[in-house]
Design an enzyme around this catalytic site. Structure first.
Site, mmCIF file in Angstrom:
data_model
loop_
_atom_site.group_PDB
_atom_site.id
_atom_site.type_symbol
_atom_site.label_atom_id
_atom_site.label_comp_id
_atom_site.label_asym_id
_atom_site.label_seq_id
_atom_site.Cartn_x
_atom_site.Cartn_y
_atom_site.Cartn_z
ATOM 1 N N GLU A 178 39.097 -18.875 6.819
ATOM 2 C CA GLU A 178 40.100 -19.396 7.749
ATOM 3 C C GLU A 178 41.156 -18.411 8.246
ATOM 4 O OE1 GLU A 178 41.695 -23.026 6.016
ATOM 5 O OE2 GLU A 178 39.859 -24.106 6.471
ATOM 6 N N GLU A 197 33.303 -26.212 5.053
ATOM 7 C CA GLU A 197 34.227 -27.157 4.429
ATOM 8 C C GLU A 197 34.206 -28.465 5.192
ATOM 9 O OE1 GLU A 197 38.242 -25.780 3.685
ATOM 10 O OE2 GLU A 197 37.542 -23.940 2.720
#
Ligand SMILES: *[C@@H]1O[C@H](CO)[C@@H](O)[C@H](O)[C@H]1NC(C)=O
Ligand SMILES: *[C@@H]1O[C@H](CO)[C@@H](O)[C@H](O)[C@H]1NC(C)=O
Ligand SMILES: *[C@@H]1O[C@H](CO)[C@@H](O)[C@H](O)[C@H]1NC(C)=O
Ligand SMILES: *[C@@H]1O[C@H](CO)[C@@H](O)[C@H](O)[C@H]1NC(C)=O
Ligand SMILES: *[C@@H]1O[C@H](CO)[C@@H](O)[C@H](O)[C@H]1NC(C)=O
Ligand SMILES: *[C@@H]1O[C@H](CO)[C@@H](O)[C@H](O)[C@H]1NC(C)=O
Length: 505
Positions: free
Chosen positions: A343, A447
């Site tokens: 991320e 995720e």
């Protein structure tokens, strides 16, 4: 003379041959094995990923690194503010508090702190005036926060010279009061404290306990939180891999730089031996890079700032972590993929810096392993979903990681259970199609979680939502990973979801 049908047969035979060739040498072969994984929060300690008591026992735990404090003068009734967000004086003339009125703590010890303002300067003294002009933490002033008592929100701020800070007037904040008594509301040294932000990550935990105690706490955590039985459970419940988030300091185990403590690498060694025993693959995920690639607590930021990637040295330091981890586990049959960075957040991380890192990180993996997939996360924040394609297409075994949560975006605020489920089948599904190209990188939904903002969802709603995601994300060409295995929030714990019949694989 060849008949049309002979030509047709040759064509079919030829096409089959090409497909067979592609199956053996190309990417098509990957579609036979798709990752069904779960992330093992636990190497990192972020809120929710560990036993809550881990943070509870920190002395003075309200004042960890990065905590955002706001101070309202009881005499002026106004908030302390770093004028212009920093670079000049402090004033006490704001009726409401947000970013310029929030002071981020750097914890020096249990009772001594530095204060960092919005533009990142530290609060200091210019004679008796209070200013925020220095960028250097070590040259900045330290302060004590003196509470009236444990249940009160009234505090005083004392500088290292023993003098107290006062809001002399709305426009004048000084440090020149040596004697105080009582907590009356006509006392300009008294402030009402609000805690506006908190961070709970590895930096906060280790610096909160201090090195000796932190080492004990983390050792205990690593040896009890994720254990061999968890690998057994994972393997026997339809999963074939685990994704393990780690922090950059793992590379200098057992003696990582302050404030981190040793032991995480040894614990990752255990994961590799258990994974091998139960036939699970491992995806190593660099979740916290030096300086923090997103400013979130799970990337171990100290105070919410995002500094990763700004210098070449910082990128090289990150590449070295990847190199060390790949070298250590390249021979393990369980090593399946290395995720170079979790991320990265745009615009703080630019595509140019990220590309530079991904290139070097890819080379570092390939120096030690030709087999490991190299996973590159798409940026969060403003970015184009296929922006990594040109880079990925020059690699072998490249994978792009995308994260799909139905929680954080306000878009989900008022959606019903059915609307959420439809969103997965329509919207997520077309997004996944958009980034899946037949000759492009593999796609990993690295995720997702079966949780949402729906308030009155039934167990059956959850089951349908979980199934929708497994259906759609199951089409991702590399596979998917649930976030997470154990979690304080039941729906974020795949172990709980499986044990309670909310998710079936
Ligand atoms: C502090 O940092 C900012 C931004 O990097 C810079 O513009 C400023 O000149 C620095 N100030 C000092 C006193 O070094
Ligand atoms: C602490 O301060 C609060 C608020 O001012 C007050 O109500 C309370 O009685 C104080 N408690 C003690 C133990 O002094
Ligand atoms: C607060 O005081 C500063 C310094 O005098 C001044 O520049 C600023 O405009 C004031 N702000 C408000 C909201 O009164
Ligand atoms: C959700 O509903 C509330 C109350 O009706 C409204 O204020 C808000 O704007 C809605 N949010 C969205 C994203 O539509
Ligand atoms: C997904 O939903 C958002 C918000 O409703 C919309 O802007 C976007 O175009 C949709 N994307 C796809 C691929 O359907
Ligand atoms: C509860 O669920 C029903 C449908 O099952 C829905 O119509 C209603 O809006 C929901 N209420 C809330 C507060 O989410």
């Amino acid at each position: 003379m060849m008949t049309n049908s002979m030509i047709m047969n040759i064509k079919i035979w030829f096409v089959n041959l090409i497909m067979l060739f592609a199956m053996i040498h190309g990417r098509a072969i990957n579609s036979e094995f798709r990752v069904k994984a779960v992330s093992l929060g636990g190497w990192l300690v972020t809120e929710g990923w560990m036993k809550p008591s881990l943070f509870d026992a920190i002395p003075n735990k309200d004042f960890l690194d990065g905590t955002g404090l706001q101070f309202k003068s009881v005499t002026t009734g106004k908030y302390l503010c770093a004028e212009s967000g920093g670079g000049t004086i402090l004033v006490a003339n704001r009726t409401t508090a947000s970013s310029w009125e929030t002071f981020r703590l750097w914890r020096i010890n249990e009772e001594t702190f530095r204060f960092r303002v919005f533009n990142k300067q530290f609060v200091g003294l210019d004679e008796i005036n209070v200013v925020a002009i220095t960028n250097s933490s070590t040259e900045s002033e330290t302060f004590y926060i003196v509470k009236k008592n444990d249940t009160s929100t009234l505090v005083r701020i004392k500088a290292s010279n023993g003098y107290y800070l006062q809001a002399k007037s709305e426009e004048l904040v000084t440090v020149d009061v040596s004697e105080v008594r009582g907590w009356e509301d006509n006392d300009p040294t008294v402030f009402q404290l609000t805690i506006a932000a908190r961070l709970q990550g590895d930096f906060q935990l280790t610096n909160g306990y201090g090195p000796i105690k932190a080492a004990q706490v983390m050792k205990e955590h690593w040896s009890t939180f994720i254990v061999e039985d968890d690998f057994k459970f994972i393997a026997s419940n339809g999963l074939n891999a685990v994704r393990i988030p780690v922090g950059w300091w793992i590379a200098s185990d057992p003696t990582p730089p302050w404030p981190y403590v040793g032991g995480s690498l040894h614990s990752l060694d255990n994961a590799f031996s258990w994974a091998q025993k139960y036939g699970l693959k491992i995806i190593i995920d660099l979740h916290a890079a030096p300086g923090s690639q997103n400013g979130f607590q799970h990337s171990s930021t100290r105070d919410g700032s995002q500094e990763w990637g700004k210098s070449d040295e910082n990128i090289q330091q990150t590449v070295d972590v990847i190199s060390l981890l790949t070298a250590r586990y390249a021979k393990s049959p369980s090593l399946y993929a290395i995720e170079l960075l979790n991320e990265p957040l745009s615009p703080g991380v630019t595509l140019e810096r990220l590309t530079k890192y991904y290139k070097a990180g890819y080379d570092a993996v390939r120096k030690h392993s030709t087999a490991a997939y190299v996973v590159m996360s798409n940026r969060l924040g403003p970015s184009e979903h296929r922006e990594l394609f040109p880079l990925a297409n020059s690699f072998t075994r490249p994978v792009i990681d995308v994260h799909y949560y139905s929680i954080f975006d306000d878009l989900f605020e008022n959606m019903t259970a059915q609307q959420n489920i439809d969103f997965i089948y329509n919207n997520r599904s077309s997004d996944l199609n958009f980034i899946t190209a037949s000759n492009g990188p593999l796609i990993f939904v690295g995720e997702w979680v079966s949780d949402w903002r729906v308030k009155n969802a039934t167990k059956e709603d959850f089951q349908r939502f979980g199934k929708a995601q497994i259906d759609v994300f199951g089409r991702a060409t590399f596979g998917w990973a649930y976030w997470a295995f154990k979690n304080a929030n039941q729906h974020w714990s795949l172990e709980w979801m499986i044990n309670n019949g909310y998710i079936k694989l």
